[in-house]
Design a protein around this motif. Sequence first.
Motif, PDB file in Angstrom:
ATOM      1  N   THR A  58     -12.775  28.990   0.895  1.00  9.94           N
ATOM      2  CA  THR A  58     -12.654  29.526  -0.460  1.00  9.94           C
ATOM      3  C   THR A  58     -11.200  29.410  -0.902  1.00  9.94           C
ATOM      4  OG1 THR A  58     -14.463  31.026  -0.036  1.00  9.94           O
ATOM      5  CG2 THR A  58     -13.057  31.562  -1.898  1.00  9.94           C
ATOM      6  N   ARG A  59     -10.972  28.727  -2.041  1.00  6.46           N
ATOM      7  CA  ARG A  59      -9.610  28.691  -2.604  1.00  6.46           C
ATOM      8  C   ARG A  59      -9.666  28.336  -4.086  1.00  6.46           C
ATOM      9  NH1 ARG A  59      -8.814  23.731   0.937  1.00  6.46           N
ATOM     10  NH2 ARG A  59      -9.014  21.973  -0.468  1.00  6.46           N
ATOM     11  N   GLU A  60      -8.737  28.901  -4.833  1.00  9.15           N
ATOM     12  CA  GLU A  60      -8.546  28.607  -6.261  1.00  9.15           C
ATOM     13  C   GLU A  60      -9.847  28.651  -7.063  1.00  9.15           C
ATOM     14  OE1 GLU A  60      -6.709  24.799  -6.044  1.00  9.15           O
ATOM     15  OE2 GLU A  60      -4.903  25.612  -5.126  1.00  9.15           O
ATOM     16  N   GLY A  61     -10.604  29.719  -6.867  1.00  7.92           N
ATOM     17  CA  GLY A  61     -11.798  29.903  -7.684  1.00  7.92           C
ATOM     18  C   GLY A  61     -12.978  29.024  -7.299  1.00  7.92           C
ATOM     19  N   THR A  62     -12.924  28.378  -6.139  1.00 11.19           N
ATOM     20  CA  THR A  62     -14.069  27.578  -5.686  1.00 11.19           C
ATOM     21  C   THR A  62     -14.346  27.848  -4.205  1.00 11.19           C
ATOM     22  OG1 THR A  62     -12.715  25.698  -5.002  1.00 11.19           O
ATOM     23  CG2 THR A  62     -13.612  25.615  -7.234  1.00 11.19           C
ATOM     24  N   THR A  63     -15.591  27.547  -3.813  1.00 14.04           N
ATOM     25  CA  THR A  63     -15.957  27.590  -2.390  1.00 14.04           C
ATOM     26  C   THR A  63     -16.440  26.190  -2.021  1.00 14.04           C
ATOM     27  OG1 THR A  63     -16.618  29.889  -2.627  1.00 14.04           O
ATOM     28  CG2 THR A  63     -17.415  28.741  -0.683  1.00 14.04           C
ATOM     29  N   ARG A  64     -15.908  25.676  -0.909  1.00 11.14           N
ATOM     30  CA  ARG A  64     -16.274  24.320  -0.460  1.00 11.14           C
ATOM     31  C   ARG A  64     -17.117  24.437   0.804  1.00 11.14           C
ATOM     32  NH1 ARG A  64     -12.066  21.119  -2.782  1.00 11.14           N
ATOM     33  NH2 ARG A  64     -11.957  19.591  -1.113  1.00 11.14           N
ATOM     34  N   VAL A  65     -18.322  23.877   0.756  1.00  6.83           N
ATOM     35  CA  VAL A  65     -19.267  23.995   1.871  1.00  6.83           C
ATOM     36  C   VAL A  65     -19.595  22.600   2.389  1.00  6.83           C
ATOM     37  CG1 VAL A  65     -21.543  24.874   2.574  1.00  6.83           C
ATOM     38  CG2 VAL A  65     -20.310  25.976   0.699  1.00  6.83           C
ATOM     39  N   GLU A  66     -19.446  22.397   3.698  1.00  2.59           N
ATOM     40  CA  GLU A  66     -19.791  21.075   4.244  1.00  2.59           C
ATOM     41  C   GLU A  66     -21.274  21.040   4.606  1.00  2.59           C
ATOM     42  OE1 GLU A  66     -16.844  19.286   6.716  1.00  2.59           O
ATOM     43  OE2 GLU A  66     -18.368  18.138   7.813  1.00  2.59           O
ATOM     44  N   VAL A  67     -21.948  19.972   4.187  1.00  7.80           N
ATOM     45  CA  VAL A  67     -23.391  19.835   4.451  1.00  7.80           C
ATOM     46  C   VAL A  67     -23.665  18.512   5.160  1.00  7.80           C
ATOM     47  CG1 VAL A  67     -24.097  21.248   2.472  1.00  7.80           C
ATOM     48  CG2 VAL A  67     -23.844  18.781   2.176  1.00  7.80           C
ATOM     49  N   VAL A  68     -24.801  18.472   5.848  1.00  6.02           N
ATOM     50  CA  VAL A  68     -25.238  17.256   6.536  1.00  6.02           C
ATOM     51  C   VAL A  68     -26.683  16.984   6.115  1.00  6.02           C
ATOM     52  CG1 VAL A  68     -25.894  18.612   8.600  1.00  6.02           C
ATOM     53  CG2 VAL A  68     -25.509  16.146   8.818  1.00  6.02           C
ATOM     54  N   ALA A  69     -27.025  15.706   5.975  1.00  6.30           N
ATOM     55  CA  ALA A  69     -28.387  15.378   5.523  1.00  6.30           C
ATOM     56  C   ALA A  69     -29.398  15.654   6.633  1.00  6.30           C
ATOM     57  CB  ALA A  69     -28.451  13.910   5.110  1.00  6.30           C
ATOM     58  N   GLY A  70     -30.446  16.381   6.287  1.00 11.55           N
ATOM     59  CA  GLY A  70     -31.552  16.625   7.214  1.00 11.55           C
ATOM     60  C   GLY A  70     -32.764  15.828   6.748  1.00 11.55           C
ATOM     61  N   ILE A  71     -33.363  15.059   7.650  1.00 12.56           N
ATOM     62  CA  ILE A  71     -34.535  14.244   7.269  1.00 12.56           C
ATOM     63  C   ILE A  71     -35.807  14.952   7.728  1.00 12.56           C
ATOM     64  CG2 ILE A  71     -34.325  12.788   9.365  1.00 12.56           C
ATOM     65  CD1 ILE A  71     -35.402  10.450   7.629  1.00 12.56           C
ATOM     66  N   THR A  72     -36.715  15.147   6.787  1.00  9.00           N
ATOM     67  CA  THR A  72     -37.948  15.894   7.074  1.00  9.00           C
ATOM     68  C   THR A  72     -39.158  14.967   7.180  1.00  9.00           C
ATOM     69  OG1 THR A  72     -37.082  17.811   5.923  1.00  9.00           O
ATOM     70  CG2 THR A  72     -39.450  17.749   6.233  1.00  9.00           C
ATOM     71  N   THR A  73     -39.338  14.107   6.184  1.00  7.51           N
ATOM     72  CA  THR A  73     -40.549  13.286   6.115  1.00  7.51           C
ATOM     73  C   THR A  73     -40.212  11.947   5.468  1.00  7.51           C
ATOM     74  OG1 THR A  73     -42.012  15.193   5.841  1.00  7.51           O
ATOM     75  CG2 THR A  73     -42.857  13.128   5.056  1.00  7.51           C
ATOM     76  N   THR A  74     -40.521  10.866   6.134  1.00 10.05           N
ATOM     77  CA  THR A  74     -40.361   9.569   5.489  1.00 10.05           C
ATOM     78  C   THR A  74     -41.417   9.432   4.392  1.00 10.05           C
ATOM     79  OG1 THR A  74     -41.617   8.704   7.379  1.00 10.05           O
ATOM     80  CG2 THR A  74     -39.239   8.344   7.378  1.00 10.05           C
ATOM     81  N   LEU A  75     -41.051   8.769   3.294  1.00  6.43           N
ATOM     82  CA  LEU A  75     -41.964   8.640   2.143  1.00  6.43           C
ATOM     83  C   LEU A  75     -42.561   7.249   2.016  1.00  6.43           C
ATOM     84  CD1 LEU A  75     -39.988  10.752  -0.490  1.00  6.43           C
ATOM     85  CD2 LEU A  75     -41.888  11.453   0.988  1.00  6.43           C
ATOM     86  N   GLY A  76     -42.028   6.304   2.809  1.00  9.18           N
ATOM     87  CA  GLY A  76     -42.650   4.984   2.878  1.00  9.18           C
ATOM     88  C   GLY A  76     -43.436   4.895   4.175  1.00  9.18           C
TER      89      GLY A  76
END
Length: 353
Positions: free
Chosen positions: A282-300
């Motif tokens: 948290t700094r200067e009026g913002t919060t920075r959150v690191e995310v990682v892609a989670g794969i649930t279901t292939t669509l092809g």
Amino acid sequence: MADVVVAGAGMAGLVAAARVRELGAEPVVFEKGDRPGGSMVLSSGVVWRYREWERFRAECPGGDETLQRLVWERLDDDLAWLESLGAPVVRRETGNPLTTGLRFDPKGLADTLAHRADDVRLREPLVELPETPGILATGGFQGSPGLVRSYITPEASNLVLRANPWSAGDGLRLALGRGAERSAGMDEFYGRNLAAAPRISAGGFVPLAQVYARHARVENLLGESYEAGTWSEIDVVQWTARQPKARARYVVPDEALNEQVGDRTVADAIEAARDAGASVQTREGTTRVEVVAGITTTLGGIRVDERARAAEELYAAGADVGGISTGGWSSALAAALVLGKLAAESALEDAVS
Ligand SMILES: Cc1cc2nc3c(=O)[nH]c(=O)nc-3n(C[C@H](O)[C@H](O)[C@H](O)COP(=O)(O)OP(=O)(O)OC[C@H]3O[C@@H](n4cnc5c(N)ncnc54)[C@H](O)[C@@H]3O)c2cc1C
């Protein structure tokens, strides 16, 4: 000797087997894992469709219109059928004004269907096609880093598998071996960006999801930004999956912290990320959150026709079938229900003819 062989005891496979038995024939379900229910028991259990047909087409413009019609037109009757089997409903609405459907207790749903299917053989993967009519319902290929790398992203090894560990493309391989074709959208998947915590187990799949990209600036680790374009944020997770380390950062302004996302606020989701040990600054009026892609279901996946047929005496349902949500997202549980039931009826027509 079984009348119909089913591969996979998840949503689609158990629905198919329950329907075969209801119609008076003998199914046998082979299951690779050590429990029934596949990813369905890990899910939120919301089985839904778009309220308006035109909206479905607009949200998933690359999908096969015939299959979309089937799912859209049959879902309400098939939900009533599921409930009539004893599957426990916990909510009669989805919480999303665009959609309609039912929320089931996932464990109760799996138990009800497994009881109806009856002959479920755990730790017995189907490795070759049977001589009797078969239904492939092995749940897609997100569990195979090799297939994910070749169809979806070179960052495959950095994705979090947000699903059961056993769905590794067995159905696709078996179907292609029998002469089936691939669907459209082989490079698409449904998933969620998750708080990039040091360890993410199945218990974190729902609470660690960070679904507020529309309230944040989204950037990759190089600082290049992306603008969320869909309500489901499926485009955001697909974009993240193709960025370095399959990671992104959400830069959230303070004024967005009280925005509601589903049944919690943005601040609540960030708190869950912080508690799990993800990078949250948290700094200067913002919060920075690191995310990682989670794969649930292939669509092809496997291409099927309006009888759920993939090849001679071979049917497919659930996430093994591709090309329904192409270009967007629609309920995988709904498609698994409708096509699982239909595949059972079609396979039985072959079994008696
Ligand atoms: C956290 C989470 C939340 C979700 N929430 C929702 C939601 O609210 N609504 C929604 O629509 N969708 C949701 N989903 C997605 C949904 O659960 C899946 O897309 C759905 O379960 C797919 O059904 P399926 O039958 O194709 O696969 P599954 O239910 O995963 O079943 C596939 C089964 O096949 C088995 N298998 C694999 N290979 C073989 C083999 N060779 N032989 C025999 N068996 C094999 C697997 O072990 C597995 O049991 C969610 C998923 C997760 C993980």
